[in-house]
Scaffold this motif. Structure first.
Motif, PDB file in Angstrom:
ATOM      1  N   GLY A 162       0.817  -1.204   0.000  1.00 12.85           N
ATOM      2  CA  GLY A 162       0.000   0.000   0.000  1.00 12.85           C
ATOM      3  C   GLY A 162       0.849   1.252   0.000  1.00 12.85           C
ATOM      4  N   LEU A 163       0.203   2.374  -0.273  1.00 13.06           N
ATOM      5  CA  LEU A 163       0.902   3.642  -0.368  1.00 13.06           C
ATOM      6  C   LEU A 163       0.175   4.713   0.435  1.00 13.06           C
ATOM      7  CD1 LEU A 163       1.642   3.812  -4.200  1.00 13.06           C
ATOM      8  CD2 LEU A 163       3.370   3.875  -2.401  1.00 13.06           C
ATOM      9  N   ASP A 218      -1.758  15.453 -10.822  1.00 12.77           N
ATOM     10  CA  ASP A 218      -2.282  14.462 -11.753  1.00 12.77           C
ATOM     11  C   ASP A 218      -1.734  13.099 -11.359  1.00 12.77           C
ATOM     12  OD1 ASP A 218      -3.135  12.886 -13.778  1.00 12.77           O
ATOM     13  OD2 ASP A 218      -2.416  14.183 -15.398  1.00 12.77           O
ATOM     14  N   HIS A 219      -2.611  12.274 -10.810  1.00 13.44           N
ATOM     15  CA  HIS A 219      -2.156  10.973 -10.339  1.00 13.44           C
ATOM     16  C   HIS A 219      -2.716   9.846 -11.170  1.00 13.44           C
ATOM     17  CE1 HIS A 219      -1.583  13.721  -6.920  1.00 13.44           C
ATOM     18  NE2 HIS A 219      -0.462  13.053  -6.811  1.00 13.44           N
ATOM     19  N   ARG A 220      -3.055  10.175 -12.431  1.00 18.97           N
ATOM     20  CA  ARG A 220      -3.578   9.107 -13.274  1.00 18.97           C
ATOM     21  C   ARG A 220      -2.543   8.016 -13.504  1.00 18.97           C
ATOM     22  NH1 ARG A 220      -5.895  12.676 -18.052  1.00 18.97           N
ATOM     23  NH2 ARG A 220      -4.043  13.832 -17.403  1.00 18.97           N
ATOM     24  N   TYR A 221      -1.287   8.380 -13.339  1.00 19.01           N
ATOM     25  CA  TYR A 221      -0.245   7.357 -13.510  1.00 19.01           C
ATOM     26  C   TYR A 221      -0.401   6.217 -12.515  1.00 19.01           C
ATOM     27  CZ  TYR A 221       2.235   9.337  -9.477  1.00 19.01           C
ATOM     28  OH  TYR A 221       2.576   9.756  -8.217  1.00 19.01           O
ATOM     29  N   LEU A 222      -1.197   6.451 -11.476  1.00 14.61           N
ATOM     30  CA  LEU A 222      -1.386   5.418 -10.461  1.00 14.61           C
ATOM     31  C   LEU A 222      -2.500   4.435 -10.812  1.00 14.61           C
ATOM     32  CD1 LEU A 222      -0.932   7.143  -7.025  1.00 14.61           C
ATOM     33  CD2 LEU A 222       0.015   4.950  -7.716  1.00 14.61           C
ATOM     34  N   ALA A 223      -3.262   4.737 -11.839  1.00 18.03           N
ATOM     35  CA  ALA A 223      -4.421   3.902 -12.153  1.00 18.03           C
ATOM     36  C   ALA A 223      -4.073   2.424 -12.322  1.00 18.03           C
ATOM     37  CB  ALA A 223      -5.131   4.444 -13.392  1.00 18.03           C
ATOM     38  N   PRO A 224      -3.066   2.084 -13.125  1.00 17.48           N
ATOM     39  CA  PRO A 224      -2.763   0.653 -13.265  1.00 17.48           C
ATOM     40  C   PRO A 224      -2.376   0.012 -11.942  1.00 17.48           C
ATOM     41  CG  PRO A 224      -1.381   1.976 -14.755  1.00 17.48           C
ATOM     42  CD  PRO A 224      -2.203   2.933 -13.956  1.00 17.48           C
ATOM     43  N   GLU A 225      -1.659   0.760 -11.137  1.00 14.42           N
ATOM     44  CA  GLU A 225      -1.219   0.213  -9.854  1.00 14.42           C
ATOM     45  C   GLU A 225      -2.412  -0.044  -8.942  1.00 14.42           C
ATOM     46  OE1 GLU A 225       1.898  -0.257 -10.013  1.00 14.42           O
ATOM     47  OE2 GLU A 225       2.176   1.005 -11.786  1.00 14.42           O
ATOM     48  N   ALA A 259      -5.466  -0.444  -9.835  1.00 16.18           N
ATOM     49  CA  ALA A 259      -6.254  -1.537 -10.405  1.00 16.18           C
ATOM     50  C   ALA A 259      -5.633  -2.878 -10.044  1.00 16.18           C
ATOM     51  CB  ALA A 259      -6.342  -1.376 -11.922  1.00 16.18           C
ATOM     52  N   ALA A 260      -4.318  -2.897  -9.925  1.00 11.34           N
ATOM     53  CA  ALA A 260      -3.632  -4.154  -9.611  1.00 11.34           C
ATOM     54  C   ALA A 260      -3.696  -4.458  -8.124  1.00 11.34           C
ATOM     55  CB  ALA A 260      -2.176  -4.080 -10.075  1.00 11.34           C
ATOM     56  N   GLY A 261      -4.306  -3.578  -7.346  1.00 10.59           N
ATOM     57  CA  GLY A 261      -4.514  -3.899  -5.947  1.00 10.59           C
ATOM     58  C   GLY A 261      -3.631  -3.172  -4.956  1.00 10.59           C
ATOM     59  N   VAL A 262      -2.869  -2.182  -5.392  1.00  9.46           N
ATOM     60  CA  VAL A 262      -2.070  -1.403  -4.453  1.00  9.46           C
ATOM     61  C   VAL A 262      -2.992  -0.405  -3.748  1.00  9.46           C
ATOM     62  CG1 VAL A 262      -0.103   0.148  -4.176  1.00  9.46           C
ATOM     63  CG2 VAL A 262      -0.067  -1.595  -5.963  1.00  9.46           C
ATOM     64  N   ALA A 263      -3.244  -0.633  -2.471  1.00 14.95           N
ATOM     65  CA  ALA A 263      -4.102   0.288  -1.715  1.00 14.95           C
ATOM     66  C   ALA A 263      -3.403   1.628  -1.613  1.00 14.95           C
ATOM     67  CB  ALA A 263      -4.382  -0.284  -0.334  1.00 14.95           C
ATOM     68  N   THR A 264      -4.149   2.690  -1.775  1.00 11.17           N
ATOM     69  CA  THR A 264      -3.539   4.012  -1.793  1.00 11.17           C
ATOM     70  C   THR A 264      -4.392   5.009  -1.012  1.00 11.17           C
ATOM     71  OG1 THR A 264      -2.691   3.529  -4.002  1.00 11.17           O
ATOM     72  CG2 THR A 264      -2.607   5.810  -3.288  1.00 11.17           C
ATOM     73  N   VAL A 265      -3.762   5.736  -0.117  1.00 12.10           N
ATOM     74  CA  VAL A 265      -4.452   6.772   0.641  1.00 12.10           C
ATOM     75  C   VAL A 265      -3.651   8.067   0.520  1.00 12.10           C
ATOM     76  CG1 VAL A 265      -5.242   7.520   2.901  1.00 12.10           C
ATOM     77  CG2 VAL A 265      -5.401   5.110   2.281  1.00 12.10           C
ATOM     78  N   ALA A 320      -9.647   8.468  -5.219  1.00 10.06           N
ATOM     79  CA  ALA A 320      -8.895   7.719  -4.223  1.00 10.06           C
ATOM     80  C   ALA A 320      -9.230   8.203  -2.823  1.00 10.06           C
ATOM     81  CB  ALA A 320      -7.394   7.876  -4.482  1.00 10.06           C
ATOM     82  N   ASP A 321      -8.949   7.354  -1.846  1.00 14.38           N
ATOM     83  CA  ASP A 321      -9.133   7.736  -0.453  1.00 14.38           C
ATOM     84  C   ASP A 321      -8.244   8.928  -0.121  1.00 14.38           C
ATOM     85  OD1 ASP A 321     -10.973   5.729   0.371  1.00 14.38           O
ATOM     86  OD2 ASP A 321      -9.354   4.281   0.386  1.00 14.38           O
ATOM     87  N   ALA A 322      -8.744   9.781   0.768  1.00 10.72           N
ATOM     88  CA  ALA A 322      -7.928  10.905   1.191  1.00 10.72           C
ATOM     89  C   ALA A 322      -8.274  11.278   2.630  1.00 10.72           C
ATOM     90  CB  ALA A 322      -8.132  12.103   0.271  1.00 10.72           C
ATOM     91  N   VAL A 323      -7.273  11.688   3.359  1.00 11.12           N
ATOM     92  CA  VAL A 323      -7.459  12.179   4.725  1.00 11.12           C
ATOM     93  C   VAL A 323      -6.903  13.589   4.781  1.00 11.12           C
ATOM     94  CG1 VAL A 323      -6.895  11.819   7.133  1.00 11.12           C
ATOM     95  CG2 VAL A 323      -7.249   9.848   5.652  1.00 11.12           C
TER      96      VAL A 323
END
Lengths: 357, 357
Positions: free
Chosen positions: B137-138, B146-153, B155-161, B172-175
């Motif tokens: 996770g990240l 622009d975080h579209r570069y994270l889309a494949p990641e 989608a592959a299951g890398v949790a991201t906050v 994406a989740d945000a705090v």
DNA sequence: CCCGGCGCTGACAACGTTGTCCAGCAGTTA
DNA sequence: TAACTGCTGGACAACGTTGTCAGCGCCGGG
């Protein structure tokens, strides 16, 4: 359906969630061999521009990202180093950590870090977890006093540099600040301004730097021919409650101290608070603190400190680490960085007239 | 010597430096099978106490340590998460980082972190490097928009906050902390104490929190029916030189501001310095800063701040991350944590009598 | 026209671990 | 005594990558 192409991933019918395209998938899509994909990904020569383009297209289409775990397994080097320190939230370690990170980055390495919370068991647990990850090197601010557990790791080639405190019972590189000299300077400074009854508020005596600073205190007092009363020395955890109690006791004793030397930044800040809360008519108490801290110059009076450059400490350690990784041999070295006394007012306050004699 | 046991590593005659014993070596020494060693190492059942003892002896004798790279490759999970922030040396991020680390530790995960230095390219480079390492996770404090570069990641299951600032152009989740509300409170507080000409000193307007804080400033001024002059608003890098120049300009203008709102801790500290250096007869200038900082209460006057709990921010984000990793589904959530105004004196200074009207 | 060489490509093994599956063995029961 | 059960231990494949090496097609020189 005959499995003509042994390369296709037909052996695993159900891909589990979170599975990602591999070089094999890219190769299949681009219609090339596995190794060609590897060559493109790693920028190796010997690939036709046209082939390279096809591979690149397949990579972006599939969202392929090389799996570094496999790469690491194959190559043996992880391009990452570990940093174990006491507490990342401590302002002393932030710049240090950042400096180590910058050096690592310059060498193309990632930084994994962990906080030991000053607990030897936790330090060992962290260090060994990092070794299991096969970090190429370790920067350690030790919490414990026995690092023999690192012997097999170091023998296996894990470069290790200790920072701030030397390694225990094992021969290793270390980068230290001159705690002894700095403390002696601090106390001598107070003595030069007329103080005779000087209190020492330090960290747990088991911590190397704390012991060195206490030694520096004693040295300065000795050199000036001054006695040291037991009541003037207090060591222990640096939580505000304990420091507060110890400082108050010294200040309220029958023969109160006229100056205080605080053994690190946590202690200094608490002492500043204690002094600020004293009732107005109380005579001002001189103070020198070990470690510089932000805004020390803006308090009134400004706080005189012994500054050590934690970023420089980290940078030096990381540089040494990468020199070792690049094959630099030789016996373990111990580097000692100088400290610097920064007078700002609090250390130059004279003792109250009655107690000058 | 005939190579009867195909298991022995006789194919590589010269072991390269840094090679370590493997389970195969341990198995050979203990006279058991490979899988039995694996079972012992992982505490799996089904091994006789006697066998286990033999294996343990071999492990300590050889200094064996499991190679987690291989384990990760096989298992697919790395038990590590990545944290990308702006600057580890910034006192705002130290506690945040430590909080994330604690949560990770509670889940048996290691923390890899890197500083983006507020550079979007560097952020992306770091994040993708972490993805290549297959972090589970990240936690990201974004520098770019622009975080579209994270889309494949993802989608592959890398949790991201995302923390402190929302993700750009991707769901994406945000705090977040309530930058808008906090700033409005700050400025309203100054207005309530009689100020009419209030300056805003902020970070680069491209940064989400900086924009929100500026918006809060405008909202408070609007709600009070006060005009905002261009000369009262300054945004840009937070290096001391720029902030110093901007603050000085506002204070020395024909119609000088009587109060300042500083958009983050870096700015506040510089403003405190500027105010401290003003010649004595100058009328005191009120100040409220966003972000609490150590010793803010010990300055004179104490600095009134809008406090946000960076450790809480990190803890909340990490908790959410691990909930996702544990399979919690649902749409991306955006959590906003409240801020708190802490009056300490600097925000309660009234404007000089002449300009109250 | 043939051959050597070179540039490009792909098959294959290996890195060290874990999951699957099966063999062997001791103890129990018919 | 044979079959059966339960438990321990081991052989083997697979994870995704890189290094080695061999093959193929093409070009230029003899």
């Amino acid at each position: 359906m005959t499995d003509t192409a042994p390369g296709t991933a037909s052996r695993t019918p159900t891909r589990r969630y979170g599975t990602r395209p591999t070089m094999k998938d890219v190769a299949a899509r681009a219609g090339v061999g596995l190794k060609t994909v590897s060559r493109v990904v790693n920028g190796e020569p010997g690939v036709t521009p046209d082939t390279e383009r096809r591979v690149q297209e397949a990579i972006t289409a599939l969202g392929f990202r090389r799996n570094d775990s496999a790469r690491i397994l194959r190559k043996g080097r992880t391009a990452s180093i570990g940093l174990v320190l006491e507490d990342l939230a401590d302002p002393f370690y932030g710049p240090l950590s950042r400096a180590v990170e910058e050096v690592a980055r310059a060498h193309g390495a990632l930084l994994i870090n962990g906080s030991s919370a000053e607990d030897p068991d936790r330090e060992q647990e962290l260090v060994l977890a990092l070794c299991a990850r096969r970090v190429d090197g370790l920067v350690i601010i030790p919490a414990g006093h026995d690092h023999r557990y690192l012997a097999p790791e170091m023998a296996a080639g894990v470069a290790t540099v200790f920072v701030d405190r030397p390694a225990g019972r094992i021969d290793a590189d270390a980068v230290l600040a001159d705690s002894f000299g700095g403390s002696r300077d601090a106390v001598a400074h107070l003595i030069a301004h007329g103080h005779r009854r000087i209190g020492f508020l330090g960290d747990l005596p088991g911590i190397h730097t704390a012991a060195e600073r206490l030694r520096g205190y004693h040295a300065a007092m000795n050199e000036a021919g001054l006695p040291v009363h037991d009541a003037w020395v207090s060591t222990g955890p640096t939580d505000p409650e304990r420091v507060r109690a110890a400082a108050t006791a010294m200040l309220n004793a029958a023969e109160p101290v006229t100056a205080l030397f605080a053994g690190n930044n946590r202690v200094t800040v608490t002492v500043v608070r204690v002094l600020a809360e004293r009732p107005a008519p109380a005579a001002p108490v001189a103070l020198v603190g070990f470690d510089d801290f932000e805004l020390a110059d803006l308090l009134s009076p400004g706080i005189t400190v012994i500054a050590q450059d934690s970023a420089q400490l980290g940078r030096t350690a990381a540089d040494l680490l990468f020199r070792r990784l690049d094959g630099a041999g030789g016996d373990p070295r111990q580097l000692v960085l100088p400290t610097r006394l920064i007078p700002r007012g609090s250390g130059e306050l004279p003792p109250p007239a009655t107690s000058t004699a």
